[in-house]
Design a protein around this motif. Structure first.
Motif, PDB file in Angstrom:
ATOM      1  N   LEU A 102       0.825  -1.212   0.000  1.00  0.00           N
ATOM      2  CA  LEU A 102       0.000   0.000   0.000  1.00  0.00           C
ATOM      3  C   LEU A 102       0.860   1.263   0.000  1.00  0.00           C
ATOM      4  N   LYS A 103       1.958   1.249   0.745  1.00  0.00           N
ATOM      5  CA  LYS A 103       2.860   2.407   0.778  1.00  0.00           C
ATOM      6  C   LYS A 103       3.465   2.680  -0.604  1.00  0.00           C
ATOM      7  N   ILE A 104       3.875   1.630  -1.309  1.00  0.00           N
ATOM      8  CA  ILE A 104       4.463   1.804  -2.645  1.00  0.00           C
ATOM      9  C   ILE A 104       3.418   2.346  -3.623  1.00  0.00           C
ATOM     10  N   VAL A 105       2.248   1.706  -3.649  1.00  0.00           N
ATOM     11  CA  VAL A 105       1.200   2.126  -4.581  1.00  0.00           C
ATOM     12  C   VAL A 105       0.759   3.557  -4.276  1.00  0.00           C
ATOM     13  N   THR A 106       0.608   3.895  -2.995  1.00  0.00           N
ATOM     14  CA  THR A 106       0.193   5.255  -2.611  1.00  0.00           C
ATOM     15  C   THR A 106       1.268   6.283  -2.961  1.00  0.00           C
ATOM     16  N   ALA A 107       2.526   5.957  -2.695  1.00  0.00           N
ATOM     17  CA  ALA A 107       3.618   6.885  -3.028  1.00  0.00           C
ATOM     18  C   ALA A 107       3.640   7.167  -4.528  1.00  0.00           C
ATOM     19  N   ASN A 108       3.423   6.127  -5.320  1.00  0.00           N
ATOM     20  CA  ASN A 108       3.378   6.326  -6.774  1.00  0.00           C
ATOM     21  C   ASN A 108       2.205   7.218  -7.162  1.00  0.00           C
ATOM     22  N   ALA A 109       1.048   6.996  -6.570  1.00  0.00           N
ATOM     23  CA  ALA A 109      -0.133   7.806  -6.893  1.00  0.00           C
ATOM     24  C   ALA A 109       0.093   9.267  -6.498  1.00  0.00           C
ATOM     25  N   VAL A 110       0.643   9.507  -5.317  1.00  0.00           N
ATOM     26  CA  VAL A 110       0.890  10.881  -4.852  1.00  0.00           C
ATOM     27  C   VAL A 110       1.899  11.574  -5.757  1.00  0.00           C
ATOM     28  N   ALA A 152       3.115   6.045 -12.562  1.00  0.00           N
ATOM     29  CA  ALA A 152       2.390   4.787 -12.754  1.00  0.00           C
ATOM     30  C   ALA A 152       3.057   3.712 -11.900  1.00  0.00           C
ATOM     31  N   THR A 153       2.254   2.850 -11.317  1.00  0.00           N
ATOM     32  CA  THR A 153       2.805   1.735 -10.546  1.00  0.00           C
ATOM     33  C   THR A 153       3.206   0.642 -11.519  1.00  0.00           C
ATOM     34  N   SER A 154       4.395   0.074 -11.327  1.00  0.00           N
ATOM     35  CA  SER A 154       4.911  -0.934 -12.254  1.00  0.00           C
ATOM     36  C   SER A 154       4.031  -2.181 -12.240  1.00  0.00           C
ATOM     37  N   GLU A 155       4.112  -2.933 -13.336  1.00  0.00           N
ATOM     38  CA  GLU A 155       3.357  -4.187 -13.438  1.00  0.00           C
ATOM     39  C   GLU A 155       3.757  -5.153 -12.328  1.00  0.00           C
ATOM     40  N   ASP A 156       5.043  -5.159 -11.951  1.00  0.00           N
ATOM     41  CA  ASP A 156       5.502  -6.045 -10.872  1.00  0.00           C
ATOM     42  C   ASP A 156       4.795  -5.717  -9.554  1.00  0.00           C
ATOM     43  N   TRP A 157       4.702  -4.412  -9.240  1.00  0.00           N
ATOM     44  CA  TRP A 157       4.048  -4.027  -7.989  1.00  0.00           C
ATOM     45  C   TRP A 157       2.545  -4.268  -8.041  1.00  0.00           C
ATOM     46  N   LEU A 158       1.940  -4.078  -9.204  1.00  0.00           N
ATOM     47  CA  LEU A 158       0.509  -4.371  -9.335  1.00  0.00           C
ATOM     48  C   LEU A 158       0.257  -5.867  -9.163  1.00  0.00           C
ATOM     49  N   ALA A 159       1.151  -6.698  -9.698  1.00  0.00           N
ATOM     50  CA  ALA A 159       1.020  -8.152  -9.524  1.00  0.00           C
ATOM     51  C   ALA A 159       1.187  -8.519  -8.056  1.00  0.00           C
ATOM     52  N   LYS A 160       2.155  -7.899  -7.379  1.00  0.00           N
ATOM     53  CA  LYS A 160       2.367  -8.153  -5.951  1.00  0.00           C
ATOM     54  C   LYS A 160       1.132  -7.720  -5.157  1.00  0.00           C
ATOM     55  N   ALA A 161       0.544  -6.591  -5.525  1.00  0.00           N
ATOM     56  CA  ALA A 161      -0.659  -6.111  -4.838  1.00  0.00           C
ATOM     57  C   ALA A 161      -1.820  -7.086  -5.044  1.00  0.00           C
ATOM     58  N   SER A 162      -1.987  -7.574  -6.263  1.00  0.00           N
ATOM     59  CA  SER A 162      -3.061  -8.539  -6.538  1.00  0.00           C
ATOM     60  C   SER A 162      -2.858  -9.816  -5.729  1.00  0.00           C
ATOM     61  N   TRP A 163      -1.607 -10.302  -5.678  1.00  0.00           N
ATOM     62  CA  TRP A 163      -1.289 -11.490  -4.887  1.00  0.00           C
ATOM     63  C   TRP A 163      -1.605 -11.237  -3.407  1.00  0.00           C
ATOM     64  N   ALA A 164      -1.207 -10.063  -2.898  1.00  0.00           N
ATOM     65  CA  ALA A 164      -1.419  -9.744  -1.482  1.00  0.00           C
ATOM     66  C   ALA A 164      -2.909  -9.705  -1.143  1.00  0.00           C
ATOM     67  N   ILE A 165      -3.714  -9.177  -2.060  1.00  0.00           N
ATOM     68  CA  ILE A 165      -5.167  -9.136  -1.850  1.00  0.00           C
ATOM     69  C   ILE A 165      -5.735 -10.553  -1.837  1.00  0.00           C
ATOM     70  N   GLU A 166      -5.313 -11.378  -2.791  1.00  0.00           N
ATOM     71  CA  GLU A 166      -5.794 -12.770  -2.836  1.00  0.00           C
ATOM     72  C   GLU A 166      -5.419 -13.521  -1.563  1.00  0.00           C
ATOM     73  N   LYS A 167      -4.181 -13.328  -1.111  1.00  0.00           N
ATOM     74  CA  LYS A 167      -3.743 -14.022   0.100  1.00  0.00           C
ATOM     75  C   LYS A 167      -4.521 -13.530   1.312  1.00  0.00           C
ATOM     76  N   ALA A 168      -4.744 -12.230   1.412  1.00  0.00           N
ATOM     77  CA  ALA A 168      -5.509 -11.679   2.541  1.00  0.00           C
ATOM     78  C   ALA A 168      -6.917 -12.269   2.565  1.00  0.00           C
ATOM     79  N   GLU A 169      -7.547 -12.355   1.394  1.00  0.00           N
ATOM     80  CA  GLU A 169      -8.888 -12.935   1.327  1.00  0.00           C
ATOM     81  C   GLU A 169      -8.871 -14.408   1.740  1.00  0.00           C
ATOM     82  N   ALA A 170      -7.830 -15.131   1.329  1.00  0.00           N
ATOM     83  CA  ALA A 170      -7.704 -16.541   1.712  1.00  0.00           C
ATOM     84  C   ALA A 170      -7.504 -16.680   3.218  1.00  0.00           C
ATOM     85  N   ILE A 171      -6.675 -15.832   3.801  1.00  0.00           N
ATOM     86  CA  ILE A 171      -6.437 -15.880   5.252  1.00  0.00           C
ATOM     87  C   ILE A 171      -7.743 -15.642   5.995  1.00  0.00           C
TER      88      ILE A 171
END
Length: 142
Positions: A93-101, A105-124
């Motif tokens: 969230l800090k990386i994505v927010t810093a990029n937005a501020v 643009a947030t890199s594809e790698d960070w967007l993929a990491k964010a998507s993975w983190a959301i999926e894992k959080a939902e699974a947890i």
């Protein structure tokens, strides 16, 4: 086929009923939390926590006899999984927010990491296994 010794545990709540003289409910709660005398405690078997793995060793009856094997995260205690993943989510969230501020643009790698983190959080939250960590070098499950 290999044999493993696995240590599992669960939390068994202990409780007590004690009366405190206080001016407010908050003050009574503080007195109860600060009271270290647990004489007469009762164990609450009806609200025992989840089972989770606290250790694993290769070999029969091998607990604490040699090096332990890392416990796959999906078998750790749920509250620990949530706490550990909270740090990951905060970092992403800090990386994505810093990029937005900064208007970047947030890199594809960070967007993929964010998507993975959301999926894992939902699974947890659902008590499920969760997706594999894309940055894991051992390809182990999350």
């Amino acid at each position: 086929m290999p044999i493993y010794t696995v240590e599992t545990t669960y939390h068994l709540p202990a409780y007590r009923h004690r009366s405190y003289e206080a001016e407010t409910p908050a003050q009574a709660c503080r007195l109860a939390i600060e009271d270290e005398d647990w004489t007469g405690e009762k164990l609450d078997y009806e609200t025992a926590g989840e089972n989770y793995v606290t250790g694993i060793w290769q070999g029969a009856d091998a607990a604490y006899e040699g090096p332990s094997i890392p416990v796959p995260p999906r078998f750790e205690e749920g509250v620990q999984r949530r706490a550990t993943h909270f740090e990951v989510l905060l970092g992403v969230l800090k990386i994505v927010t810093a990029n937005a501020v900064a208007g970047r643009a947030t890199s594809e790698d960070w967007l993929a990491k964010a998507s993975w983190a959301i999926e894992k959080a939902e699974a947890i939250l659902a008590g499920a296994r969760g997706p594999d960590d894309p940055s894991s070098t051992d390809g182990g499950p999350a």
